[in-house]
Write a protein that holds these residues in place. Structure first.
Motif, PDB file in Angstrom:
ATOM      1  N   GLN A  81       0.817  -1.207   0.000  1.00 31.50           N
ATOM      2  CA  GLN A  81       0.000   0.000   0.000  1.00 31.50           C
ATOM      3  C   GLN A  81       0.858   1.267   0.000  1.00 31.50           C
ATOM      4  OE1 GLN A  81      -3.142   0.100   2.929  1.00 31.50           O
ATOM      5  NE2 GLN A  81      -3.496  -2.099   2.812  1.00 31.50           N
ATOM      6  N   CYS A  82       2.172   1.080  -0.195  1.00 28.97           N
ATOM      7  CA  CYS A  82       3.126   2.203  -0.245  1.00 28.97           C
ATOM      8  C   CYS A  82       3.140   2.979   1.073  1.00 28.97           C
ATOM      9  CB  CYS A  82       2.811   3.149  -1.411  1.00 28.97           C
ATOM     10  SG  CYS A  82       2.919   2.355  -3.020  1.00 28.97           S
ATOM     11  N   ILE A  83       2.959   2.268   2.179  1.00 30.49           N
ATOM     12  CA  ILE A  83       3.041   2.871   3.512  1.00 30.49           C
ATOM     13  C   ILE A  83       4.375   2.433   4.103  1.00 30.49           C
ATOM     14  CG2 ILE A  83       2.008   3.017   5.799  1.00 30.49           C
ATOM     15  CD1 ILE A  83      -0.682   2.337   4.538  1.00 30.49           C
ATOM     16  N   SER A  84       5.359   3.305   4.009  1.00 33.14           N
ATOM     17  CA  SER A  84       6.711   2.948   4.429  1.00 33.14           C
ATOM     18  C   SER A  84       7.055   3.465   5.819  1.00 33.14           C
ATOM     19  CB  SER A  84       7.726   3.500   3.424  1.00 33.14           C
ATOM     20  OG  SER A  84       7.577   4.907   3.297  1.00 33.14           O
ATOM     21  N   CYS A  85       6.196   4.324   6.390  1.00 30.39           N
ATOM     22  CA  CYS A  85       6.485   4.892   7.703  1.00 30.39           C
ATOM     23  C   CYS A  85       5.188   5.372   8.337  1.00 30.39           C
ATOM     24  CB  CYS A  85       7.471   6.053   7.588  1.00 30.39           C
ATOM     25  SG  CYS A  85       6.853   7.390   6.531  1.00 30.39           S
ATOM     26  N   PHE A  86       5.278   5.792   9.589  1.00 33.78           N
ATOM     27  CA  PHE A  86       4.083   6.261  10.300  1.00 33.78           C
ATOM     28  C   PHE A  86       3.456   7.457   9.593  1.00 33.78           C
ATOM     29  CE2 PHE A  86       2.182   9.262  13.295  1.00 33.78           C
ATOM     30  CZ  PHE A  86       1.158   8.474  13.822  1.00 33.78           C
ATOM     31  N   ASP A  87       4.272   8.365   9.083  1.00 31.73           N
ATOM     32  CA  ASP A  87       3.738   9.566   8.443  1.00 31.73           C
ATOM     33  C   ASP A  87       2.878   9.223   7.234  1.00 31.73           C
ATOM     34  OD1 ASP A  87       5.176  10.779  10.371  1.00 31.73           O
ATOM     35  OD2 ASP A  87       6.612  11.780   9.051  1.00 31.73           O
ATOM     36  N   TRP A  89       1.195   6.416   6.853  1.00 33.74           N
ATOM     37  CA  TRP A  89      -0.049   5.859   7.404  1.00 33.74           C
ATOM     38  C   TRP A  89      -0.946   6.986   7.900  1.00 33.74           C
ATOM     39  CZ3 TRP A  89      -2.667   5.868  12.023  1.00 33.74           C
ATOM     40  CH2 TRP A  89      -3.638   4.882  12.198  1.00 33.74           C
ATOM     41  N   ALA A  90      -0.368   7.940   8.628  1.00 33.08           N
ATOM     42  CA  ALA A  90      -1.145   9.048   9.184  1.00 33.08           C
ATOM     43  C   ALA A  90      -1.755   9.906   8.084  1.00 33.08           C
ATOM     44  CB  ALA A  90      -0.255   9.897  10.090  1.00 33.08           C
ATOM     45  N   ALA A  91      -1.033  10.065   6.972  1.00 30.27           N
ATOM     46  CA  ALA A  91      -1.550  10.887   5.873  1.00 30.27           C
ATOM     47  C   ALA A  91      -2.795  10.268   5.250  1.00 30.27           C
ATOM     48  CB  ALA A  91      -0.465  11.071   4.814  1.00 30.27           C
ATOM     49  N   ILE A  92      -2.911   8.949   5.317  1.00 30.35           N
ATOM     50  CA  ILE A  92      -4.057   8.253   4.723  1.00 30.35           C
ATOM     51  C   ILE A  92      -5.246   8.226   5.675  1.00 30.35           C
ATOM     52  CG2 ILE A  92      -4.879   6.016   3.868  1.00 30.35           C
ATOM     53  CD1 ILE A  92      -2.007   5.465   2.952  1.00 30.35           C
TER      54      ILE A  92
END
Length: 647
Positions: A81-87, A89-92
């Motif tokens: 899902q191209c989520i490589s870091c907390f930021d 994830w938080a942006a989504i």
């Protein structure tokens, strides 16, 4: 194993270093060790997961906690899902806001927090892929039932006066309006509502928390709680029933006034021996704690006071528990569950003598933040439960601004303290609307599923009827065929039956191709062969087919299952075609079965949701109530600040 430490202390990188509430980004060594161990398992298997986590509180307070869980168990899916870091994830899934907060020294600081969550159904689905969520009700856990009592009384005279002062202070921001003999907080002009909320919290528990100028009152929470504890003490005396009393404000300190000691003094005056009342803070060592819990279990200690952090977990003293008292409501839903879990727990003997019920008593004071705070906590727990069990129907959650660090907004604060019940009624309406919308979403989902199933069933009926018709044509041809019933091979047209049989056995052993190869005919019908292979690529067997006039191909023999003799080479095509009546009957049974399912599916599809009018009416009522609240708050804001003069 309690996983709360690991969930809270896994290291992760983020640029949101000034955002409060996301935990310790530096993490702990234990959490890192667990991550390394799980990653090693995942790399060996080439798959996500690789571990089983067991926790009573998957989501403790905020949905940002889910990122840590996903980082442990779903690294490949996060990468997909191209989520490589907390930021990322938080942006989504989140949005952050900025507000003022009060720190432990009383200073006011500007803080950012994640309070709005979006794409909730997708987040819930992501969580459900790796969780098996079970409540005590789902698994019929042998625990007592909870009987929740919300004991709310009118404010005392001192509280009523302070309510007026708070309303005045909320409008003016003038510290003197509160009439307190405690120092003024720093930067008061920046966060007066935070200060007002903090004062209101203490006022709701006990006025004596606001200074020595206030005295005891027979109608305050401490007095009401003492009377209630004594009532349970007397009623359960024959069984030595025990009680837990929780408060995170004014906890026990030996050298200063606190509400724990005040209630104990009242209980001793009523006749309860002092040695039967204990404070968890007095048990300094693990050995002392275990001794205290043993005394609770055998009824030597009958009343135990404590805070959520010290008494809410790791306590097995439930054997005689009849009641849990909440002097104030905690901020996190998981904390309330942990508190209640000290008594609503397996091993409680009230099932034998107390009707298998534990009373949960929550104390409130009218025209204070108590009822409003409890309602917020309940709604937050509802959202968390729906996230956990996958029944959430909303796409966005906006957490309220009030928690242990931030204050209410002016409008809600003044409305609650002025006795305006419209806000509480609106919260109840919002909750009912949310429940109905969830119910409607489930109904529409079932209806849509039925619609798709109807289309699929009708298509299956049509296809099965066509198959039956083609089989009937093949049966009619086979039954009416007048010529010689003999197997003829393409390369052995004049062969005897024995020679044909030998050739079939040879083909069965040597043919290698997934493509269907025609090898001859039987009563004018094509005979063919094809190979089947194992998923590893190894050859498994050859299959012989006879093709009817309709074009349907019928399996009539496998390599290794051909007749042992070579002279009966026509036996297998003949035996296969002899089964056509049975195959036709099965097709008809399938048609009948599918046809019988249709009325039920059509009935589901034709249903109308019966609560549309109720939902529309509630939405309209909520809209009108919101308009009424807005108008009343405008009037309050336009009124000049009033200074309350103490008599």
């Amino acid at each position: 194993m309690d996983l709360s430490h690991y969930f809270k202390n896994l290291m992760f990188q983020t640029r949101h270093t000034r955002v409060a509430g996301i935990g310790n980004t530096q993490g702990s060594q234990r959490a890192m060790n667990l991550l390394v161990a799980i990653r090693d398992i995942q790399q060996r298997t080439g798959r996500d997961l690789g571990a089983t986590f067991l926790s009573g509180t998957v989501v403790v307070n905020a949905l940002t906690e889910l990122y840590v869980l996903f980082k442990y168990l779903r690294p490949k899916e996060l990468s997909r899902q191209c989520i490589s870091c907390f930021d990322a994830w938080a942006a989504i899934f989140t949005k952050k806001t900025t507000d003022y907060e009060l720190n432990i020294t009383g200073s006011i600081k500007r803080k950012e927090r994640f309070r709005t969550y979006i794409k909730i159904p997708e987040l819930a689905t992501f969580l459900r892929e790796i969780t098996d969520y079970r409540t005590a009700e789902m698994i019929n856990l042998d625990v007592p039932q909870k009987n929740i009592r919300f004991l709310s009384d009118k404010p005392t005279i001192a509280q009523e006066e302070m309510i007026g002062r708070l309303v005045s202070f909320a409008g003016s921001g003038n510290w003197d309006d509160l009439g307190l003999d405690i120092p003024q907080p720093d930067n008061l002009d920046m966060a007066k509502m935070l200060v007002a909320t903090n004062v209101a919290r203490k006022m709701a528990l006990d006025m004596r928390l606001l200074g020595d100028k206030f005295s005891d009152d027979p109608d305050n929470k401490a007095s009401r709680c003492a009377a209630t504890i004594y009532d349970y003490y007397v009623r359960s005396k024959s069984n030595k029933g025990t009680q837990f009393v929780f408060s995170d404000l004014s906890t026990y300190k030996s050298n200063e006034w606190n509400i724990y000691q005040d209630i104990k003094d009242k209980l001793v005056t009523m006749g309860i021996p002092a040695n039967e009342i204990r404070f968890i803070q007095t048990a300094k060592t693990e050995q002392e704690r275990k001794k205290l819990f043993t005394d609770m279990n055998n009824g030597t200690v009958r009343v135990l006071f404590g805070s959520t952090s010290m008494l809410g977990t790791g306590v097995n003293a439930q054997q005689r528990a009849v009641a849990v008292h909440h002097l104030e409501v905690p901020w996190r839903p998981a904390d309330l569950e942990q508190r209640n879990g000290r008594a609503v727990r397996k091993g409680n003997t009230v099932k034998f003598w107390g009707g298998n019920v534990v009373d949960i008593i929550i104390y409130g004071t009218e025209k204070t933040l108590d009822a409003y705070k409890f309602n917020l906590l309940r709604n937050k727990q509802l959202f968390i439960n729906q996230i956990n069990n996958g029944t959430i129907a909303v796409r966005r959650i906006d957490e309220d601004s009030m928690d242990e660090n931030t204050g209410m907004n002016f409008a809600e604060f003044v409305a609650v303290l002025s006795g305006n019940m419209d806000l509480l009624n609106k919260a109840k309406l919002d909750n009912r609307i949310m429940q109905l919308e969830k119910e409607q979403a489930i109904f529409n989902k079932e209806r849509y599923r039925a619609e798709r199933k109807i289309a699929k069933t009708e298509q299956d009926i049509e296809e099965t009827m066509l198959t039956k018709q083609r089989m009937s044509e093949d049966w009619a041809y086979y039954k009416e065929y007048k010529g010689e019933r003999k197997t003829l091979l393409l390369n052995l047209q004049q062969a005897t039956a024995e020679e044909t049989g030998r050739e079939l056995h040879k083909i069965a052993k040597t043919y290698r191709s997934e493509a269907i190869g025609t090898i001859g005919s039987y009563i004018g019908l094509n005979l063919s062969v094809r190979s089947e292979y194992h998923y590893t690529g190894a050859f498994e067997r050859n299959i012989f087919l006879v093709e009817g006039k309709s074009g349907l191909k019928y399996k009539c023999g496998l390599s290794g299952a051909l007749p042992l003799g070579f002279a009966d080479s026509a036996a297998y095509p003949q035996a296969t075609l002899d089964k056509l009546p049975e195959l036709i009957r099965r097709q008809q049974e399938k048609i009948d079965q599918l046809a019988n399912e249709l009325p039920t599916l059509q009935q589901i599809f034709s249903r109308k949701w019966g609560k549309t009018a109720e939902l529309d009416a509630l939405k309209q009522e909520c809209k009108e109530l919101q308009r009424k609240i807005d108008n009343s708050l405008k009037e309050l804001e336009q009124q000049p600040a009033v200074t309350v003069i103490a008599a």
